[in-house]
Write a protein that holds these residues in place. Structure first.
Motif: not given
Lengths: 298, 298
Positions: A1, A96, A269-270, A288-292, A294-298
């Motif tokens: 997102m 982001k 964060m960037d 996208d290796q940062i776990l967080e 991956r969490l709020f994608q798609g």
């Protein structure tokens, strides 16, 4: 997102009831989160920090501007801070998964809506400016509300959107796009403010130093040390680590060391990841290796 | 919002239909996100990575274990990887705004449910272990499915939850809690594998080096260099920067330099922030200063 930040400034800092109604109007839009708002009575001004996706953010800030147009009357407004409208400035800031180009588009979309639906003249500024002389907000706002009616007559200062006639109740609104600002201070093991000032001068862009860095020397009297206080206005052009390392290099000639640093307020964060990346010498690290992430994608 | 990661391993890696049904059962729980799943045919095993809040995660993984109990028959299971049950192991991993203690509680809650509702014997392991000799998963699983019926009779290996009688269809499940594992490799400007092995030995915990670090030398033949390949099993005890800096120090005696590094797979944001914090020498940086962290609170 995607995450877009927006920091609208409203010309009301005394009447808390009005402020709450404006914030409430912003909050009423689903998907918008108000992170912070603070009013200054002397400035008679309120700064709101909100975030939302690129699909939602325009609606959120539009509802705030609409409520401000309803409740704030610029004909009676007084305050120390320069201003030209009820909703004075609205910067969009990419955080982001959103580009600067997209933030410029958001500024245009919102500018057009404010112009057409609220009948308020709108000037695009900073990265969204429609001409070089409109980039700098101070220049756009020069003459303030009191000088606006006359200024709008000049060809150079025809609004980008909205009526060409003066709107006495609401004034005009500047809508723009810019990078997030990171307040980053580096502490030195000396109490000599002259050294801090010399280093600040060499590090800041205006002194021939680093792009997108504003810097000045500051005394921390209680601690008996000095600090290079910086505004990093584009962390992609100049990341935090580069400023810190250059200060270290410049301090060496005075026999002075960096003993710490601080980030004031919010940081994307960037901006921190750029710095990890450098110090660890990471090869091909993807965000996208940062776990967080991956969490709020798609 | 809290984030807990869970990485259940299921004893099915050949029948894709069964795998999909298990993943679907996990996904059907609202608030659960499956980040990844991958099956290995030789191991006849599937590893699923899911995340959710501490309120939701137990329900998500329970639904997966329930489906596995329904669809996997251990009496006919063959595979190269050691295993003792249909749902073989379930580690809970704290990622954000959740403590290890809370993850241990999640392991107990889930263990009890699997025991009572699915009638499967459950062993708690690692940080959740109910006795020291049960900490190590390899020891808990020793003898595998085939030896389980006998092992369960020993006082030492009475299950923590569920029936004391052997469950032939489902075997037993190990449920535990552990820190996230970060795969972190540091590259050296030499092709001498002996140097890499010596450095790895000095850096890893087993060699007298850093706590919670496993390390070995690896040749990157195509690039003509060697690498210290590490598993950082507790980034709070030993952060990434410390491993990198110690490798740098150890490499110096051979006239060798660190030329880069890589993080393989997922990494929690926290592990990177520890590293920024060190290199910038940040004083009193709070994680809620990261804009993204403010976004998904409350």
């Amino acid at each position: 997102m995607s995450i877009v930040q927006c920091v609208p400034n409203f010309s009301e800092g005394m009447n808390q009831e009005v402020v709450e109604k404006i914030v409430e109007a912003i909050r009423s839009v689903e998907g918008i989160k108000v992170l912070d708002y603070s009013s200054d009575k002397d400035h008679n001004r309120t700064v709101v920090t909100l975030v939302g996706s690129k699909e939602k953010i325009v609606e959120g800030v539009f509802q705030g501007a609409k409520k401000a147009a309803e409740l704030i009357d610029m004909t009676t407004h007084k305050g120390e801070h320069p201003r030209m409208g009820a909703t004075d400035v609205i910067p969009f800031i990419p955080i982001k998964d959103v580009t600067m180009e997209e933030c410029i588009d958001l500024a245009r979309t919102l500018g057009q809506r404010i112009g057409e639906e609220l009948k308020i003249p709108v000037y695009l500024y900073e990265k969204a400016a429609s001409a070089t002389h409109r980039t700098n907000l101070a220049k756009v706002r020069k003459g303030e509300y009191e000088g606006l009616q006359e200024k709008m007559q000049e060809d150079k200062w025809k609004p980008d959107y909205g009526p060409s006639a003066f709107n006495p109740k609401s004034g005009a609104t500047a809508v723009g796009a810019r990078m997030p600002l990171v307040a980053f201070n580096v502490n030195l093991d000396t109490n000599n403010i002259d050294i801090a000032n010399k280093i600040a001068k060499n590090v800041r862009h205006a002194g021939g130093g680093l792009h997108s860095v504003k810097a000045m020397g500051v005394e921390l009297k209680e601690r008996g040390i000095v600090q290079i206080s910086m505004n990093m206005v584009d962390y992609k052009k100049t990341p935090l680590y580069r400023a810190k390392e250059l200060i270290k290099v410049e301090a060496q000639r005075y026999g002075v060391s960096v003993i710490g640093s601080e980030v004031i307020g919010l940081v994307p964060m960037d901006a921190l990841i750029e710095t990890v990346d450098y110090y660890l010498g990471l090869e091909e690290f993807k965000k996208d290796q940062i776990l967080e992430n991956r969490l709020f994608q798609g």
